[in-house]
Design a protein around this motif. Structure first.
Motif, PDB file in Angstrom:
ATOM      1  N   GLU A  36      -6.798   2.577  -7.639  1.00 15.06           N
ATOM      2  CA  GLU A  36      -8.116   2.284  -7.074  1.00 15.06           C
ATOM      3  C   GLU A  36      -9.007   3.519  -6.992  1.00 15.06           C
ATOM      4  O   GLU A  36     -10.204   3.463  -7.252  1.00 15.06           O
ATOM      5  CB  GLU A  36      -7.962   1.672  -5.675  1.00 15.06           C
ATOM      6  CG  GLU A  36      -9.302   1.291  -5.051  1.00 15.06           C
ATOM      7  CD  GLU A  36      -9.243   1.136  -3.544  1.00 15.06           C
ATOM      8  OE1 GLU A  36      -8.320   1.675  -2.908  1.00 15.06           O
ATOM      9  OE2 GLU A  36     -10.134   0.482  -3.001  1.00 15.06           O
ATOM     10  N   ALA A  93      -0.914   1.945  -6.516  1.00 15.37           N
ATOM     11  CA  ALA A  93      -2.054   1.903  -5.589  1.00 15.37           C
ATOM     12  C   ALA A  93      -1.613   1.486  -4.192  1.00 15.37           C
ATOM     13  O   ALA A  93      -2.293   0.713  -3.517  1.00 15.37           O
ATOM     14  CB  ALA A  93      -3.133   0.969  -6.123  1.00 15.37           C
ATOM     15  N   SER A  94      -0.435   1.982  -3.789  1.00 16.91           N
ATOM     16  CA  SER A  94       0.054   1.734  -2.429  1.00 16.91           C
ATOM     17  C   SER A  94       0.288   0.271  -2.094  1.00 16.91           C
ATOM     18  O   SER A  94       0.103  -0.145  -0.948  1.00 16.91           O
ATOM     19  CB  SER A  94      -0.888   2.371  -1.394  1.00 16.91           C
ATOM     20  OG  SER A  94      -0.785   3.771  -1.434  1.00 16.91           O
ATOM     21  N   GLY A  96       2.258  -2.684  -0.900  1.00 19.13           N
ATOM     22  CA  GLY A  96       3.467  -3.023  -0.166  1.00 19.13           C
ATOM     23  C   GLY A  96       4.228  -4.076  -0.964  1.00 19.13           C
ATOM     24  O   GLY A  96       3.615  -4.965  -1.566  1.00 19.13           O
ATOM     25  N   ARG A 101       3.522 -11.067  -3.404  1.00 20.14           N
ATOM     26  CA  ARG A 101       3.184 -10.298  -4.610  1.00 20.14           C
ATOM     27  C   ARG A 101       4.302 -10.347  -5.642  1.00 20.14           C
ATOM     28  O   ARG A 101       4.043 -10.292  -6.844  1.00 20.14           O
ATOM     29  CB  ARG A 101       2.872  -8.834  -4.231  1.00 20.14           C
ATOM     30  CG  ARG A 101       1.545  -8.688  -3.508  1.00 20.14           C
ATOM     31  CD  ARG A 101       1.338  -7.261  -3.018  1.00 20.14           C
ATOM     32  NE  ARG A 101       0.055  -7.111  -2.343  1.00 20.14           N
ATOM     33  CZ  ARG A 101      -0.240  -6.127  -1.520  1.00 20.14           C
ATOM     34  NH1 ARG A 101       0.664  -5.181  -1.260  1.00 20.14           N
ATOM     35  NH2 ARG A 101      -1.428  -6.059  -0.955  1.00 20.14           N
ATOM     36  N   GLN A 139      -9.145  -3.583   4.979  1.00 26.63           N
ATOM     37  CA  GLN A 139      -9.506  -3.728   3.561  1.00 26.63           C
ATOM     38  C   GLN A 139      -9.019  -5.087   3.058  1.00 26.63           C
ATOM     39  O   GLN A 139      -7.923  -5.538   3.388  1.00 26.63           O
ATOM     40  CB  GLN A 139      -8.866  -2.616   2.714  1.00 26.63           C
ATOM     41  CG  GLN A 139      -9.290  -2.698   1.250  1.00 26.63           C
ATOM     42  CD  GLN A 139      -8.668  -1.630   0.372  1.00 26.63           C
ATOM     43  OE1 GLN A 139      -7.653  -1.035   0.698  1.00 26.63           O
ATOM     44  NE2 GLN A 139      -9.297  -1.403  -0.774  1.00 26.63           N
ATOM     45  N   THR A 143      -1.996  -5.852   2.949  1.00 26.92           N
ATOM     46  CA  THR A 143      -1.001  -6.295   3.924  1.00 26.92           C
ATOM     47  C   THR A 143      -1.538  -6.132   5.354  1.00 26.92           C
ATOM     48  O   THR A 143      -1.037  -6.768   6.267  1.00 26.92           O
ATOM     49  CB  THR A 143       0.300  -5.476   3.777  1.00 26.92           C
ATOM     50  OG1 THR A 143      -0.032  -4.078   3.758  1.00 26.92           O
ATOM     51  CG2 THR A 143       1.010  -5.821   2.474  1.00 26.92           C
ATOM     52  N   GLU A 205       6.321  -1.042   5.942  1.00 25.39           N
ATOM     53  CA  GLU A 205       6.375  -1.575   4.580  1.00 25.39           C
ATOM     54  C   GLU A 205       6.893  -0.537   3.598  1.00 25.39           C
ATOM     55  O   GLU A 205       6.795   0.668   3.824  1.00 25.39           O
ATOM     56  CB  GLU A 205       5.008  -2.122   4.142  1.00 25.39           C
ATOM     57  CG  GLU A 205       3.901  -1.102   4.091  1.00 25.39           C
ATOM     58  CD  GLU A 205       2.562  -1.700   3.645  1.00 25.39           C
ATOM     59  OE1 GLU A 205       2.524  -2.850   3.178  1.00 25.39           O
ATOM     60  OE2 GLU A 205       1.538  -0.985   3.753  1.00 25.39           O
TER      61      GLU A 205
HETATM   62  N1  ARG Z   1      -0.331  -0.821   1.761  1.00 25.47           N
HETATM   63  C1  ARG Z   1      -1.378  -1.783   1.848  1.00 25.47           C
HETATM   64  C2  ARG Z   1      -1.035  -3.012   1.022  1.00 25.47           C
HETATM   65  O1  ARG Z   1       0.001  -3.069   0.486  1.00 25.47           O
HETATM   66  C3  ARG Z   1      -2.706  -1.233   1.444  1.00 25.47           C
HETATM   67  C4  ARG Z   1      -2.832  -0.779   0.042  1.00 25.47           C
HETATM   68  C5  ARG Z   1      -4.230  -0.342  -0.243  1.00 25.47           C
HETATM   69  N2  ARG Z   1      -4.283   0.424  -1.437  1.00 25.47           N
HETATM   70  C6  ARG Z   1      -5.421   0.914  -1.947  1.00 25.47           C
HETATM   71  N3  ARG Z   1      -5.373   1.579  -3.051  1.00 25.47           N
HETATM   72  N4  ARG Z   1      -6.544   0.691  -1.314  1.00 25.47           N
HETATM   73  O2  ARG Z   1      -1.801  -3.907   0.887  1.00 25.47           O
END
Ligand code: ARG
Length: 250
Positions: A36, A93-94, A96, A101, A139, A143, A205
């Protein structure tokens, strides 16, 4: 006849539109990685170049696999969809690792462990119980959203395309709390010098990289490269640089 030919061409297109296997990526010499670029300190844009813990980690894995990297920057909510459309080989991109998913993509072994935490202004709600009757910013597609929805009595959950916008809503006093990553939260607390405080974790997570569902050959190589980075000091060095601690799952 013309129709038959067209249909066959369409069928061929359909069946060849598959994720690149490890052999194909290796042969091309370049891996396409999507992120991202708006989720510090994990993935963030530094001018035109992506940087951050995950970007550096993925670059290190690619180097170890003998590949050049082509980065693709996409809004968070589009990342896993684009993977399904073969726009790139994997996503870091982090995300979880969730059962939901996992229906759509395959995840590598986790590349870090973390949690979703409440952040608020001093005197604001610090935990799940205190969120009762409150407005929370998160956001979209995360998660955090899924978990805040499970907290009983929350008055309103406002979603933002970017995590940094959700943080800004808290700073501007438009919401009572922001729920986000615990490490991101620590950075916000530091940057805002006492104007916000971090409360409790709502959930924990495991974070992984995603490949297209069924791309077992690429998954295997990524897991092997990650294991190597975790054992040869590469991972520990990067983690220390960004977090001052080792964030691997224990
Ligand atoms: N760890 C959270 C999830 O799995 C947030 C990930 C947001 N990552 C980002 N690139 N904005 O949803």
């Amino acid at each position: 006849m013309k129709n038959v030919v067209l249909t066959l061409a369409a069928l061929t297109l359909l069946t060849t539109a598959q994720a690149r296997t490890w052999a194909e990526i290796k042969q091309s010499g370049t891996v396409k990685i999507a992120t991202e670029g708006a989720f510090p300190p994990f993935n963030v844009m530094k001018g035109k170049e992506p940087s951050g813990f995950e970007v550096e980690l993925a670059n290190a894995l690619a180097k170890q696999l003998g590949l050049k990297v082509q980065w693709v920057i996409q809004p968070f909510d589009n990342l896993l969809i684009g993977l399904g459309q073969d726009r790139y080989d994997f996503v870091i991109a982090s995300h979880g690792i969730t059962p939901e998913r996992q229906k759509a993509v395959d995840f590598t072994n986790p590349h870090y462990c973390t949690g979703g935490a409440v952040v608020t202004k001093p005197g604001g709600p610090m935990n799940a119980a205190a969120l009762k009757g409150k407005t929370v910013a998160v956001q979209v597609g995360t998660t955090y959203l899924e978990n805040v929805r499970k907290v009983p009595g929350v008055k309103d959950v406002k979603t933002f395309p970017k995590d940094t916008d959700a943080q800004a809503a808290l700073m501007a006093g438009r919401v009572d709390a922001w729920v986000g990553d615990k490490f991101t939260g620590l950075d916000l607390v530091k940057a805002q010098k006492g104007k916000v405080v971090q409360g409790s974790l709502l959930f924990n997570e495991k974070i992984g990289m995603a490949v297209k569902k069924g791309n077992a050959s690429l998954l295997k190589e990524l897991n092997a490269a990650l294991a190597k980075a975790m054992s040869d000091g590469t991972y520990a060095k990067l983690s220390g640089k960004y977090f001052g601690t080792d964030v691997r799952c224990k």
